[in-house]
Design a protein around this motif. Structure first.
Motif, PDB file in Angstrom:
ATOM      1  N   PRO A  94       4.232-100.784 -58.658  1.00  0.00           N
ATOM      2  CA  PRO A  94       5.359 -99.876 -57.979  1.00  0.00           C
ATOM      3  C   PRO A  94       6.201 -99.504 -59.167  1.00  0.00           C
ATOM      4  O   PRO A  94       6.897 -98.369 -58.840  1.00  0.00           O
ATOM      5  CB  PRO A  94       6.232-100.834 -57.159  1.00  0.00           C
ATOM      6  N   VAL A  95       6.471-100.331 -60.360  1.00  0.00           N
ATOM      7  CA  VAL A  95       7.599 -99.746 -61.329  1.00  0.00           C
ATOM      8  C   VAL A  95       6.927 -98.505 -61.695  1.00  0.00           C
ATOM      9  O   VAL A  95       7.633 -97.477 -61.962  1.00  0.00           O
ATOM     10  CB  VAL A  95       7.653-100.721 -62.426  1.00  0.00           C
ATOM     11  N   THR A  96       5.578 -98.422 -62.266  1.00  0.00           N
ATOM     12  CA  THR A  96       5.118 -97.158 -62.641  1.00  0.00           C
ATOM     13  C   THR A  96       4.989 -96.216 -61.706  1.00  0.00           C
ATOM     14  O   THR A  96       5.171 -94.803 -61.910  1.00  0.00           O
ATOM     15  CB  THR A  96       3.634 -97.371 -63.143  1.00  0.00           C
ATOM     16  N   GLN A  97       4.784 -96.392 -60.336  1.00  0.00           N
ATOM     17  CA  GLN A  97       4.805 -95.489 -59.157  1.00  0.00           C
ATOM     18  C   GLN A  97       6.286 -94.853 -59.032  1.00  0.00           C
ATOM     19  O   GLN A  97       6.327 -93.232 -58.974  1.00  0.00           O
ATOM     20  CB  GLN A  97       4.103 -95.960 -58.045  1.00  0.00           C
ATOM     21  N   LEU A  98       7.124 -95.387 -59.222  1.00  0.00           N
ATOM     22  CA  LEU A  98       8.615 -94.973 -59.236  1.00  0.00           C
ATOM     23  C   LEU A  98       8.742 -94.102 -60.560  1.00  0.00           C
ATOM     24  O   LEU A  98       9.415 -92.911 -60.259  1.00  0.00           O
ATOM     25  CB  LEU A  98       9.727 -96.228 -59.275  1.00  0.00           C
ATOM     26  N   LEU A  99       8.401 -94.662 -61.409  1.00  0.00           N
ATOM     27  CA  LEU A  99       8.837 -93.717 -62.688  1.00  0.00           C
ATOM     28  C   LEU A  99       8.030 -92.240 -62.695  1.00  0.00           C
ATOM     29  O   LEU A  99       8.592 -91.319 -62.803  1.00  0.00           O
ATOM     30  CB  LEU A  99       8.134 -94.306 -64.154  1.00  0.00           C
ATOM     31  N   PHE A 100       6.729 -92.331 -62.268  1.00  0.00           N
ATOM     32  CA  PHE A 100       5.942 -90.963 -62.231  1.00  0.00           C
ATOM     33  C   PHE A 100       6.251 -90.542 -61.041  1.00  0.00           C
ATOM     34  O   PHE A 100       6.196 -89.303 -60.972  1.00  0.00           O
ATOM     35  CB  PHE A 100       4.529 -91.198 -62.396  1.00  0.00           C
ATOM     36  N   GLY A 101       6.848 -91.016 -60.031  1.00  0.00           N
ATOM     37  CA  GLY A 101       7.549 -90.457 -58.744  1.00  0.00           C
ATOM     38  C   GLY A 101       8.702 -89.364 -59.126  1.00  0.00           C
ATOM     39  O   GLY A 101       8.861 -88.287 -58.805  1.00  0.00           O
ATOM     40  N   GLY A 102       9.468 -89.946 -60.256  1.00  0.00           N
ATOM     41  CA  GLY A 102      10.535 -89.102 -60.662  1.00  0.00           C
ATOM     42  C   GLY A 102      10.082 -88.236 -61.487  1.00  0.00           C
ATOM     43  O   GLY A 102      10.455 -86.980 -61.546  1.00  0.00           O
ATOM     44  N   LEU A 103       8.934 -88.440 -62.376  1.00  0.00           N
ATOM     45  CA  LEU A 103       8.624 -87.566 -63.461  1.00  0.00           C
ATOM     46  C   LEU A 103       7.795 -86.256 -62.677  1.00  0.00           C
ATOM     47  O   LEU A 103       7.730 -85.206 -63.435  1.00  0.00           O
ATOM     48  CB  LEU A 103       7.793 -88.039 -64.585  1.00  0.00           C
ATOM     49  N   ALA A 104       6.890 -86.436 -61.825  1.00  0.00           N
ATOM     50  CA  ALA A 104       5.978 -85.439 -61.303  1.00  0.00           C
ATOM     51  C   ALA A 104       6.177 -85.825 -59.720  1.00  0.00           C
ATOM     52  O   ALA A 104       5.156 -86.208 -58.992  1.00  0.00           O
ATOM     53  CB  ALA A 104       4.578 -85.650 -61.842  1.00  0.00           C
ATOM     54  N   PRO A 105       7.282 -85.408 -59.038  1.00  0.00           N
ATOM     55  CA  PRO A 105       7.311 -85.519 -57.762  1.00  0.00           C
ATOM     56  C   PRO A 105       6.328 -84.713 -56.958  1.00  0.00           C
ATOM     57  O   PRO A 105       6.000 -83.578 -57.279  1.00  0.00           O
ATOM     58  CB  PRO A 105       8.862 -85.127 -57.418  1.00  0.00           C
ATOM     59  N   GLY A 106       5.847 -85.369 -56.036  1.00  0.00           N
ATOM     60  CA  GLY A 106       4.807 -84.620 -55.029  1.00  0.00           C
ATOM     61  C   GLY A 106       3.606 -84.694 -55.585  1.00  0.00           C
ATOM     62  O   GLY A 106       2.794 -84.435 -54.624  1.00  0.00           O
ATOM     63  N   ASN A 107       3.303 -85.368 -56.835  1.00  0.00           N
ATOM     64  CA  ASN A 107       1.752 -85.399 -57.412  1.00  0.00           C
ATOM     65  C   ASN A 107       1.444 -86.727 -57.030  1.00  0.00           C
ATOM     66  O   ASN A 107       1.698 -87.719 -57.797  1.00  0.00           O
ATOM     67  CB  ASN A 107       1.887 -85.120 -58.907  1.00  0.00           C
ATOM     68  N   ILE A 108       0.600 -86.842 -55.993  1.00  0.00           N
ATOM     69  CA  ILE A 108       0.255 -88.176 -55.138  1.00  0.00           C
ATOM     70  C   ILE A 108      -0.805 -88.837 -56.322  1.00  0.00           C
ATOM     71  O   ILE A 108      -0.689 -90.093 -56.782  1.00  0.00           O
ATOM     72  CB  ILE A 108      -0.359 -88.101 -53.867  1.00  0.00           C
ATOM     73  N   PRO A 109      -1.924 -87.933 -56.589  1.00  0.00           N
ATOM     74  CA  PRO A 109      -2.781 -88.755 -57.879  1.00  0.00           C
ATOM     75  C   PRO A 109      -2.431 -89.303 -58.900  1.00  0.00           C
ATOM     76  O   PRO A 109      -2.641 -90.276 -59.400  1.00  0.00           O
ATOM     77  CB  PRO A 109      -3.754 -87.385 -57.969  1.00  0.00           C
ATOM     78  N   ALA A 110      -1.288 -88.397 -59.506  1.00  0.00           N
ATOM     79  CA  ALA A 110      -0.629 -88.997 -60.710  1.00  0.00           C
ATOM     80  C   ALA A 110       0.337 -89.991 -60.264  1.00  0.00           C
ATOM     81  O   ALA A 110       0.356 -91.160 -61.308  1.00  0.00           O
ATOM     82  CB  ALA A 110       0.398 -87.772 -61.287  1.00  0.00           C
ATOM     83  N   ASN A 111       0.971 -90.165 -59.216  1.00  0.00           N
ATOM     84  CA  ASN A 111       1.686 -91.340 -59.016  1.00  0.00           C
ATOM     85  C   ASN A 111       0.747 -92.607 -58.826  1.00  0.00           C
ATOM     86  O   ASN A 111       1.061 -93.598 -59.199  1.00  0.00           O
ATOM     87  CB  ASN A 111       2.277 -91.222 -57.525  1.00  0.00           C
ATOM     88  N   VAL A 112      -0.432 -92.444 -58.087  1.00  0.00           N
ATOM     89  CA  VAL A 112      -1.457 -93.678 -57.915  1.00  0.00           C
ATOM     90  C   VAL A 112      -2.138 -93.814 -59.231  1.00  0.00           C
ATOM     91  O   VAL A 112      -2.087 -94.978 -59.535  1.00  0.00           O
ATOM     92  CB  VAL A 112      -2.369 -93.375 -56.815  1.00  0.00           C
TER      93      VAL A 112
END
Length: 630
Positions: free
Chosen positions: A419-437
């Motif tokens: 989840p820490v990484t998901q939160l980080l990439f959720g801020g860096l690449a908002p809306g990009n679900i594959p990047a987040n996961v």
């Protein structure tokens, strides 16, 4: 052992029977633990990474990987495989030798090397691998082809193996972190190779319980005209809102896999899961159905609402528990500062230069595999190249943190680091679900395999094994695990509709998918009742962790486990009941017959899990290829 201890004690190092007493001439563990180990523990001339150890490790590890795949889709957890693999290998090689098919004895260090191969393969389901990929399937409906996924898993896992190189000597040789599972594996190998009757008894229990588990799943799930099947479950004897308890998933399952898994967790986790199931499916779900928030009484409908409460509880409790380990994290960053340029344990006259992995292997491994990982992120998951580049140093950081926390607590904090990484990439690449996961999958996979190798290296350190050979062994296991887990996953999960059902609740995937969806759409997209449920879950997770941290020692056994309680919210109630039964039986044995519990719990529970999961996979394959009616 406390991580603040400056060096391992001679008694810890002297696990090998040939080691001299600490007061023997030349014994100087307190001054130089590495030289002491080299002179008195290291077995340089013994057979270790042999061809048969590699082949056995790849085969056993592949089997354990498939078993773990079935288990993680059922429960969200990957179970330990190394000790079970060592018992199984000892039994197989002992049988072959007694039949005259082998001339040379299967040594303790061969078994240790075999365990390194098997653990790398068996843990291919962990580290977010089989949380992220099913989550991506649920969120997008598609996955890359099998060949690309095999390459993805192999590269990410191999990066984790390389990430362990620069921190191994500090964590194991110098600080002597306990790595409890690694220590237990070393003790098990010693017992197997030192006491034949103990080994034979454990291997018999493992085999018999495996047959019992397989027989039960055959009678329950094999669809032949000549076979009268057992029912999948039996409802508890009451109704809620006019519907049988089984409609709310409150039933007894005919599943020894879940009972076996329960026997391997603590009794506290078991009763916490039972409590969570009763409150979730006996009270909260009926209340939400009455309000119309849950449209119908089915597990999938209930879970679609409950996943927000359960996910919030698991994430908040995981992050706060991780935050309380800030000393470990701080020590991890201190160790990171020594990766480049610092001498640390690497003295100019290095006594272990020909035994330990050369420090240059770490940057070389990342120089070769890092660009491949970045390419796969961009090509397969459309992750921006800059985000892939950022993921590489972040993966190293996560690997160092995960390894230290595992060494000190025996728990790899994937549930927090993901989840820490998901939160980080959720801020860096908002809306990009594959990047987040999948970026979280990359960092989680590196962290898990780094911690896994160090756990194996702890066993090797205590037994006197060659760490460089164990490093190579892990790479063989990575290949075996990646090659088998992907095709079988595609057969078990042909579409996203299979996930989130009573057959495969996939709770870890539901949590990852929930976090990613929330970051993508925003909390305002959730129904109001689900938002309230998520808030209550997050607050409850924080409360339970704080209560566990600050409550008097006498009260702590009565405080529910946050992870067990949260897991019960996102899996069927019947699964939690089975977990509780397994943990209660194991606890009763530990209290009434401790010797029997010590000898029997692990092999019997492992046999139940392996027997049911492997035959379950076999039946699924027969049905998929239409060799047996569904």
């Amino acid at each position: 052992m406390s991580s603040s201890s400056p060096s391992p004690s001679p008694s810890e190092l002297r696990i090998h029977p040939n080691a001299p007493p600490p007061d023997a001439p030349g014994a100087s563990a307190e001054q130089d633990p590495e030289r002491y180990w080299l002179e008195h523990v290291y077995q340089g001339g013994s057979r270790q990474l042999t061809v048969r150890a590699v082949i056995a490790g790849m085969l056993i590890g592949a089997v354990m990987c498939l078993s773990n795949l079935f288990v993680i889709l059922k429960t969200g957890w990957s179970l330990g495989v190394t000790i079970t693999a060592c018992i199984l290998a000892f039994a197989v090689f002992g049988t072959l030798r007694s039949l005259g098919l082998l001339r040379k004895e299967f040594t303790d260090l061969e078994n240790n090397a075999m365990g390194s191969v098997a653990s790398a393969a068996g843990y291919m389901t962990g580290g977010g691998n089989m949380a992220a990929v099913p989550a991506l399937l649920m969120l997008t409906g598609t996955l890359p082809s099998g060949g690309w996924l095999v390459l993805w898993f192999a590269v990410i896992s191999a990066l984790g193996v390389f990430a362990a190189i620069p921190i191994k000597r500090q964590l194991i040789n110098i600080e002597a972190l306990p790595f409890p599972t690694g220590t237990a594996t070393a003790e098990t190998i010693r017992a197997l190779h030192g006491h034949g009757e103990v080994a034979r008894r454990k291997s018999r229990l493992l085999g018999l319980s495996g047959l019992v588990g397989a027989a039960l799943v055959f009678i329950r799930d094999a669809r032949f005209t000549w076979l009268t099947n057992l029912p999948d479950k039996v409802s508890l004897p009451f109704t809620i809102l006019g519907k049988k308890a089984s409609a709310w998933s409150l039933s007894f399952d005919f599943s020894l896999l879940l009972v076996g898994a329960g026997a391997l967790v603590s009794f506290k986790t078991g009763w916490s899961m039972l409590l969570g199931a009763v409150l979730t499916y006996g009270f909260l779900a009926p209340a939400m159905v009455s309000q119309g928030a849950i449209p119908e009484v089915t597990y999938k409908a209930i879970n679609s609402w409950m996943v927000w409460t359960g996910s919030a509880l698991l994430v908040s409790s995981g992050l706060l528990s991780f935050a309380f380990q800030w000393r470990s994290v701080a020590r991890s960053f201190k160790a990171l500062s020594g990766l480049f340029g610092g001498k640390g344990a690497q003295e100019e006259k290095d006594p272990l230069a020909g035994i330990e992995c050369p420090p240059s292997w770490f940057p070389l491994g990342f120089a070769v595999l890092g660009p491949i990982a970045i390419f796969l992120m961009a090509y397969l998951f459309h992750i921006p190249w800059w985000a892939g580049v950022l993921a590489m140093p972040l993966a190293v950081v996560m690997g160092v943190i995960a390894s230290r926390v595992t060494g000190e607590t025996d728990t790899t904090p994937t549930k927090a680091l993901g989840p820490v990484t998901q939160l980080l990439f959720g801020g860096l690449a908002p809306g990009n679900i594959p990047a987040n996961v999948m970026s979280a999958n990359a960092t989680g996979g590196v962290g898990l395999h780094s911690a896994d190798l160090l756990t194996d290296l702890k066993s090797g350190w205590l037994l006197g094994a060659n760490p460089r050979q164990q490093f190579i062994a892990q790479l063989f296991g990575v290949v075996a695990g990646a090659a088998v887990v992907v095709p079988v996953f595609h057969i078990l999960v042909p579409s996203a509709d299979v996930l989130g059902t009573e057959e495969f609740p996939a709770p870890a995937s539901m949590v990852w998918a929930g976090v990613s969806k929330l970051l993508s759409t925003g909390i305002s997209a959730l129904p109001e009742t689900a938002r309230v449920g998520a808030l209550c879950g997050a607050l409850l997770g924080i409360f339970l962790v704080l209560l566990e941290k600050w409550a008097p020692a006498k009260a702590k056994p009565f405080i529910p486990s946050a992870s067990g309680f949260g897991l019960a919210i996102v899996i069927p109630g019947s699964s939690s009941i089975a977990f509780f039964l397994g943990s209660a039986i194991a606890e009763g044995l530990r209290r009434k017959m401790p010797k029997l519990a010590e000898d029997a719990t692990l092999p019997v529970a492992s046999g139940f899990i392996a027997g049911e999961s492997l035959l379950g996979i076999a039946l699924a394959l027969l049905k998929a290829f239409k060799w047996m009616p569904k």
